[in-house]
Design an enzyme around this catalytic site. Structure first.
Site, PDB file in Angstrom:
ATOM      1  N   CYS A   8      76.152  34.314  73.412  1.00 23.31           N
ATOM      2  CA  CYS A   8      75.556  35.402  72.874  1.00 23.31           C
ATOM      3  C   CYS A   8      76.653  36.647  72.765  1.00 23.31           C
ATOM      4  CB  CYS A   8      74.740  36.158  74.190  1.00 23.31           C
ATOM      5  SG  CYS A   8      75.960  36.468  75.919  1.00 23.31           S
ATOM      6  N   CYS A  80      71.073  34.760  71.091  1.00 29.33           N
ATOM      7  CA  CYS A  80      70.814  36.115  70.214  1.00 29.33           C
ATOM      8  C   CYS A  80      71.329  36.199  68.969  1.00 29.33           C
ATOM      9  CB  CYS A  80      71.336  37.470  71.089  1.00 29.33           C
ATOM     10  SG  CYS A  80      73.299  37.769  70.661  1.00 29.33           S
ATOM     11  N   CYS A  87      79.407  34.251  64.963  1.00 32.45           N
ATOM     12  CA  CYS A  87      79.110  32.073  65.630  1.00 32.45           C
ATOM     13  C   CYS A  87      80.547  32.452  65.141  1.00 32.45           C
ATOM     14  CB  CYS A  87      78.594  32.063  66.178  1.00 32.45           C
ATOM     15  SG  CYS A  87      79.004  30.569  66.389  1.00 32.45           S
TER      16      CYS A  87
END
Length: 138
Positions: A8, A80, A87
Site C-alpha cells: 500500500c 490501494c 508498484c
C-alpha cells in the site's frame, strides 16, 4: 511455500491489516510480507482494530517496498490505487492482484466512535477479500 507481498502507500494501515490476516489465514501455506511505496509508521488505529479481532500486529514494522526487490514473490497484492500505480516490477512469475480499499486513517468522522467504526468496516472488507484469496490461491 508461497511468498506473498501486500503493498500500500505507507505500510501503516491497510497493508498491515492484510499482513495480520494473511499470517493467520495462510499459516503454513505462505510467507507473508508487507510494504509501502513510502513508510509512514504503524497506525495505532490499525493496531487497535486488529486487537479487537484477536490479532496483534503491534510488533510489525513499516517497511519500504525497495527492501524486498530481491525476493521472488508468487503474489503481490496492492490494496490501494496509489500502490498499484507506483508498484515496482518484480522479477519472475509473480501474479499481481489489486483491490482498492479506502484508507481508514483518512476518514474524519464526527466522533471517535465513527472513526473506529470506519477502521472496523475497512478491516472487515480486507478480511473477506483475503479469505477469498487464500481459498482460491493457496
Amino acid at each position: 511455500m508461497k511468498k506473498v507481498l501486500v503493498l500500500c502507500t505507507g505500510n501503516s494501515c491497510r497493508s498491515q491489516i492484510a499482513h495480520g490476516y494473511l499470517n493467520q489465514l495462510a499459516a503454513g501455506k505462505a510467507e507473508i510480507f508487507s510494504a509501502g511505496v513510502e513508510t509512514h509508521g504503524l497506525n495505532p488505529g490499525a493496531i487497535a482494530t486488529m486487537l479487537e479481532d484477536g490479532i496483534d500486529i503491534s510488533g510489525n514494522t513499516s517497511n519500504n517496498v525497495d527492501e524486498y526487490t530481491h525476493i521472488d514473490f508468487d503474489y503481490v497484492i496492492t490494496v490501494c490505487d496509489n500502490a498499484l500505480e507506483r508498484c515496482p516490477v518484480f522479477p519472475g512469475a509473480v501474479r499481481q492482484l489489486h483491490q482498492n480499499f479506502p484508507d481508514p486513517s483518512k476518514f474524519k468522522g464526527a466522533s471517535e466512535e465513527e472513526n473506529k467504526a470506519e477502521f472496523r468496516r475497512v478491516r472487515n472488507l480486507i478480511k473477506e477479500y483475503l479469505q477469498n484469496f487464500v481459498d482460491n490461491n493457496l
